[in-house]
Design a protein around this motif. Structure first.
Motif, PDB file in Angstrom:
ATOM      1  N   SER A 295      50.127  53.273  35.730  1.00 14.96           N
ATOM      2  CA  SER A 295      49.488  54.529  35.338  1.00 14.96           C
ATOM      3  C   SER A 295      50.342  55.722  35.725  1.00 14.96           C
ATOM      4  CB  SER A 295      48.106  54.653  36.004  1.00 14.96           C
ATOM      5  OG  SER A 295      47.249  53.614  35.589  1.00 14.96           O
ATOM      6  N   ALA A 296      50.295  56.744  34.897  1.00 13.75           N
ATOM      7  CA  ALA A 296      51.025  57.970  35.206  1.00 13.75           C
ATOM      8  C   ALA A 296      50.426  58.678  36.412  1.00 13.75           C
ATOM      9  CB  ALA A 296      51.021  58.891  33.985  1.00 13.75           C
ATOM     10  N   VAL A 297      49.095  58.626  36.526  1.00  9.72           N
ATOM     11  CA  VAL A 297      48.383  59.171  37.680  1.00  9.72           C
ATOM     12  C   VAL A 297      47.631  57.996  38.306  1.00  9.72           C
ATOM     13  CG1 VAL A 297      46.674  60.826  38.509  1.00  9.72           C
ATOM     14  CG2 VAL A 297      48.123  61.406  36.536  1.00  9.72           C
ATOM     15  N   THR A 298      48.010  57.613  39.501  1.00 11.32           N
ATOM     16  CA  THR A 298      47.505  56.368  40.089  1.00 11.32           C
ATOM     17  C   THR A 298      46.002  56.445  40.356  1.00 11.32           C
ATOM     18  OG1 THR A 298      49.630  56.059  41.183  1.00 11.32           O
ATOM     19  CG2 THR A 298      47.794  54.702  41.957  1.00 11.32           C
ATOM     20  N   PRO A 299      45.219  55.550  39.753  1.00  9.35           N
ATOM     21  CA  PRO A 299      43.791  55.504  40.055  1.00  9.35           C
ATOM     22  C   PRO A 299      43.558  54.856  41.414  1.00  9.35           C
ATOM     23  CG  PRO A 299      44.355  53.708  38.592  1.00  9.35           C
ATOM     24  CD  PRO A 299      45.623  54.527  38.774  1.00  9.35           C
ATOM     25  N   TRP A 300      42.349  55.025  41.931  1.00  9.71           N
ATOM     26  CA  TRP A 300      41.936  54.366  43.156  1.00  9.71           C
ATOM     27  C   TRP A 300      41.428  52.971  42.807  1.00  9.71           C
ATOM     28  CZ3 TRP A 300      41.487  57.262  48.009  1.00  9.71           C
ATOM     29  CH2 TRP A 300      42.041  58.551  47.910  1.00  9.71           C
ATOM     30  N   LEU A 301      41.544  52.040  43.758  1.00  4.79           N
ATOM     31  CA  LEU A 301      41.122  50.660  43.535  1.00  4.79           C
ATOM     32  C   LEU A 301      40.090  50.256  44.578  1.00  4.79           C
ATOM     33  CD1 LEU A 301      44.480  48.774  42.873  1.00  4.79           C
ATOM     34  CD2 LEU A 301      42.604  49.001  41.262  1.00  4.79           C
ATOM     35  N   PHE A 302      38.982  49.703  44.114  1.00  7.69           N
ATOM     36  CA  PHE A 302      37.977  49.138  45.018  1.00  7.69           C
ATOM     37  C   PHE A 302      37.831  47.667  44.621  1.00  7.69           C
ATOM     38  CE2 PHE A 302      34.181  48.133  47.213  1.00  7.69           C
ATOM     39  CZ  PHE A 302      33.946  49.113  48.162  1.00  7.69           C
ATOM     40  N   VAL A 303      38.244  46.761  45.516  1.00  7.51           N
ATOM     41  CA  VAL A 303      38.345  45.344  45.172  1.00  7.51           C
ATOM     42  C   VAL A 303      37.510  44.502  46.133  1.00  7.51           C
ATOM     43  CG1 VAL A 303      39.914  43.410  44.795  1.00  7.51           C
ATOM     44  CG2 VAL A 303      40.679  45.745  44.318  1.00  7.51           C
ATOM     45  N   ASN A 304      36.621  43.707  45.582  1.00 11.40           N
ATOM     46  CA  ASN A 304      35.876  42.738  46.376  1.00 11.40           C
ATOM     47  C   ASN A 304      36.817  41.592  46.753  1.00 11.40           C
ATOM     48  OD1 ASN A 304      33.921  41.176  47.583  1.00 11.40           O
ATOM     49  ND2 ASN A 304      32.758  40.769  45.720  1.00 11.40           N
ATOM     50  N   ARG A 305      36.960  41.312  48.038  1.00  9.23           N
ATOM     51  CA  ARG A 305      37.853  40.249  48.498  1.00  9.23           C
ATOM     52  C   ARG A 305      37.117  38.937  48.761  1.00  9.23           C
ATOM     53  NH1 ARG A 305      42.437  41.712  46.373  1.00  9.23           N
ATOM     54  NH2 ARG A 305      43.305  43.656  47.197  1.00  9.23           N
ATOM     55  N   LEU A 306      35.805  38.894  48.513  1.00  6.88           N
ATOM     56  CA  LEU A 306      35.031  37.669  48.667  1.00  6.88           C
ATOM     57  C   LEU A 306      34.459  37.246  47.325  1.00  6.88           C
ATOM     58  CD1 LEU A 306      33.063  38.275  51.987  1.00  6.88           C
ATOM     59  CD2 LEU A 306      35.247  37.101  51.663  1.00  6.88           C
TER      60      LEU A 306
ATOM     61  N   ASP B 163      37.361  32.016  57.958  1.00  2.43           N
ATOM     62  CA  ASP B 163      36.276  32.367  58.860  1.00  2.43           C
ATOM     63  C   ASP B 163      35.860  33.829  58.740  1.00  2.43           C
ATOM     64  OD1 ASP B 163      35.850  29.881  59.972  1.00  2.43           O
ATOM     65  OD2 ASP B 163      37.498  30.113  61.389  1.00  2.43           O
ATOM     66  N   ALA B 164      36.827  34.720  58.580  1.00  3.89           N
ATOM     67  CA  ALA B 164      36.463  36.136  58.561  1.00  3.89           C
ATOM     68  C   ALA B 164      37.388  36.929  57.656  1.00  3.89           C
ATOM     69  CB  ALA B 164      36.497  36.702  59.978  1.00  3.89           C
ATOM     70  N   PRO B 165      37.416  36.644  56.371  1.00  4.02           N
ATOM     71  CA  PRO B 165      38.241  37.445  55.465  1.00  4.02           C
ATOM     72  C   PRO B 165      37.626  38.836  55.288  1.00  4.02           C
ATOM     73  CG  PRO B 165      36.870  35.938  54.223  1.00  4.02           C
ATOM     74  CD  PRO B 165      36.646  35.617  55.666  1.00  4.02           C
ATOM     75  N   PRO B 166      38.430  39.824  54.928  1.00  2.34           N
ATOM     76  CA  PRO B 166      37.852  41.151  54.673  1.00  2.34           C
ATOM     77  C   PRO B 166      36.914  41.102  53.485  1.00  2.34           C
ATOM     78  CG  PRO B 166      40.130  41.037  53.929  1.00  2.34           C
ATOM     79  CD  PRO B 166      39.876  39.780  54.701  1.00  2.34           C
ATOM     80  N   SER B 167      35.825  41.837  53.565  1.00  2.36           N
ATOM     81  CA  SER B 167      34.824  41.808  52.498  1.00  2.36           C
ATOM     82  C   SER B 167      35.280  42.560  51.253  1.00  2.36           C
ATOM     83  CB  SER B 167      33.503  42.406  53.002  1.00  2.36           C
ATOM     84  OG  SER B 167      32.995  41.648  54.076  1.00  2.36           O
ATOM     85  N   PHE B 168      35.973  43.670  51.449  1.00  4.00           N
ATOM     86  CA  PHE B 168      36.428  44.473  50.315  1.00  4.00           C
ATOM     87  C   PHE B 168      37.579  45.347  50.775  1.00  4.00           C
ATOM     88  CE2 PHE B 168      32.697  46.448  52.273  1.00  4.00           C
ATOM     89  CZ  PHE B 168      33.212  47.653  52.714  1.00  4.00           C
ATOM     90  N   GLU B 169      38.252  45.929  49.799  1.00  7.72           N
ATOM     91  CA  GLU B 169      39.400  46.782  50.097  1.00  7.72           C
ATOM     92  C   GLU B 169      39.360  47.997  49.186  1.00  7.72           C
ATOM     93  OE1 GLU B 169      44.169  46.147  51.003  1.00  7.72           O
ATOM     94  OE2 GLU B 169      43.091  44.695  49.763  1.00  7.72           O
ATOM     95  N   TYR B 170      39.572  49.164  49.773  1.00  7.28           N
ATOM     96  CA  TYR B 170      39.617  50.413  49.017  1.00  7.28           C
ATOM     97  C   TYR B 170      41.026  50.965  49.130  1.00  7.28           C
ATOM     98  CZ  TYR B 170      38.062  55.051  47.398  1.00  7.28           C
ATOM     99  OH  TYR B 170      37.885  56.232  46.687  1.00  7.28           O
ATOM    100  N   LEU B 171      41.746  50.946  48.014  1.00 14.52           N
ATOM    101  CA  LEU B 171      43.156  51.312  48.004  1.00 14.52           C
ATOM    102  C   LEU B 171      43.324  52.703  47.404  1.00 14.52           C
ATOM    103  CD1 LEU B 171      44.505  47.876  46.722  1.00 14.52           C
ATOM    104  CD2 LEU B 171      44.445  48.718  49.079  1.00 14.52           C
ATOM    105  N   PRO B 172      43.984  53.602  48.108  1.00 15.52           N
ATOM    106  CA  PRO B 172      44.067  54.994  47.640  1.00 15.52           C
ATOM    107  C   PRO B 172      44.935  55.155  46.408  1.00 15.52           C
ATOM    108  CG  PRO B 172      45.415  54.684  49.596  1.00 15.52           C
ATOM    109  CD  PRO B 172      44.639  53.422  49.416  1.00 15.52           C
TER     110      PRO B 172
END
Length: 277
Positions: free
Chosen positions: A69-80, A4-13
């Motif tokens: 990764s040696a230096v962790t990148p940021w992640l922007f993931v569509n959850r829909l 019914d209401a999953p998160p639209s996206f997630e931004y992981l640091p």
């Protein structure tokens, strides 16, 4: 498949000093129940379409790459699912994929069958899902620019080994890894780093069968400090097609993507245009 209401996206640091954003727009299968009601396919037909249209396991691939990764990148993931909205398409007449019913809100399937009825009003989906996603991605890039002076968007996709009927440019080469580029936002050093990183995974090709990159419109063609590259991985290299499980090839690809993310930490941005645009 539906909630019914999953998160639209997630931004992981990632690391505070990393300019790299791994963007994963098409990996999910989730469709909110209210959105499902506007789709004319029966449940079995929708599952088949999701098998074909979803870039399966790419979120897992990007996550594994970030951890390696040696230096962790940021992640922007569509959850829909992209069957809700496709955040990488234009929501207006600029979008060439409108010709096959695949603008920001799809009305046709990968096999050109009806997905939504004629006259379907896409605006509520654009307002509810597309615009917030675009704003959040714009803010993510702004955050990296403020923190590091640059941003590097690596768009993580996959594509089928055989062309699907909806593809507008499916007649060209289909290498194991296709690198999509932009004349303004893809600096030579970033492209060279990608070719080197993925050399272990087979042939790398350029802009075929899919071309271009994703850059938020606020920066597109204007800010050379925003670099971008699309990584399109042929699905038979890491999974059972069309929508089956991942195989052992996923780990090698994750290691290659991690190598690219690390290299992108220091690759120079594209030079500014002569006009300073």
């Amino acid at each position: 498949m539906t909630t019914d209401a999953p998160p639209s996206f997630e931004y992981l640091p990632g690391a505070p000093d990393s300019p790299v954003i791994l963007h994963v727009p098409h990996s999910a299968r989730e469709i909110p129940a209210a959105v499902r009601s506007g789709i004319v396919l029966d449940d079995a037909g929708l599952e088949r379409e999701l098998d074909h249209i979803t870039d399966a396991h790419t979120a897992s691939l990007a996550g594994a790459a970030a951890r390696a990764s040696a230096v962790t990148p940021w992640l922007f993931v569509n959850r829909l699912s992209r069957l809700v909205v496709d955040p990488e398409r234009f929501p207006d007449e600029r979008e060439e994929m409108l010709a096959v019913g695949m603008g920001a809100v799809y009305t046709r399937t990968t096999h050109k069958e009806v997905l939504r009825p004629d006259g379907f009003d896409a605006e509520p989906l654009i307002e509810r899902y597309f615009r917030p996603y675009a704003r959040a991605m714009t803010e993510a890039v702004a955050d990296r620019l403020a923190a590091t002076g640059r941003a590097v968007i690596i768009d993580v996709h996959s594509y089928p080994s055989a062309p699907l009927p909806y593809e507008l440019h499916g007649g060209g080469p289909r290498p194991e890894v296709c690198l999509g580029t932009d004349s303004f936002h893809t600096p030579p050093a970033l492209l060279a780093a990608a070719r080197e990183a993925f050399a272990r995974c087979g042939e790398t090709g350029l802009d075929s069968p899919f071309a271009g990159t994703y850059v938020p419109l606020e920066y597109y063609g204007k800010r050379a400090e925003v670099s971008a590259l699309m990584v399109e991985i042929r699905r038979d290299t890491y999974m059972t097609e069309p929508g089956g499980p991942a195989g052992p090839g996923l780990q090698a690809l994750a290691e290659s993507l991690a190598s690219l993310a690390d290299a992108a930490q220091t690759t120079p941005s594209a030079p500014p245009s002569p006009s300073g645009a």
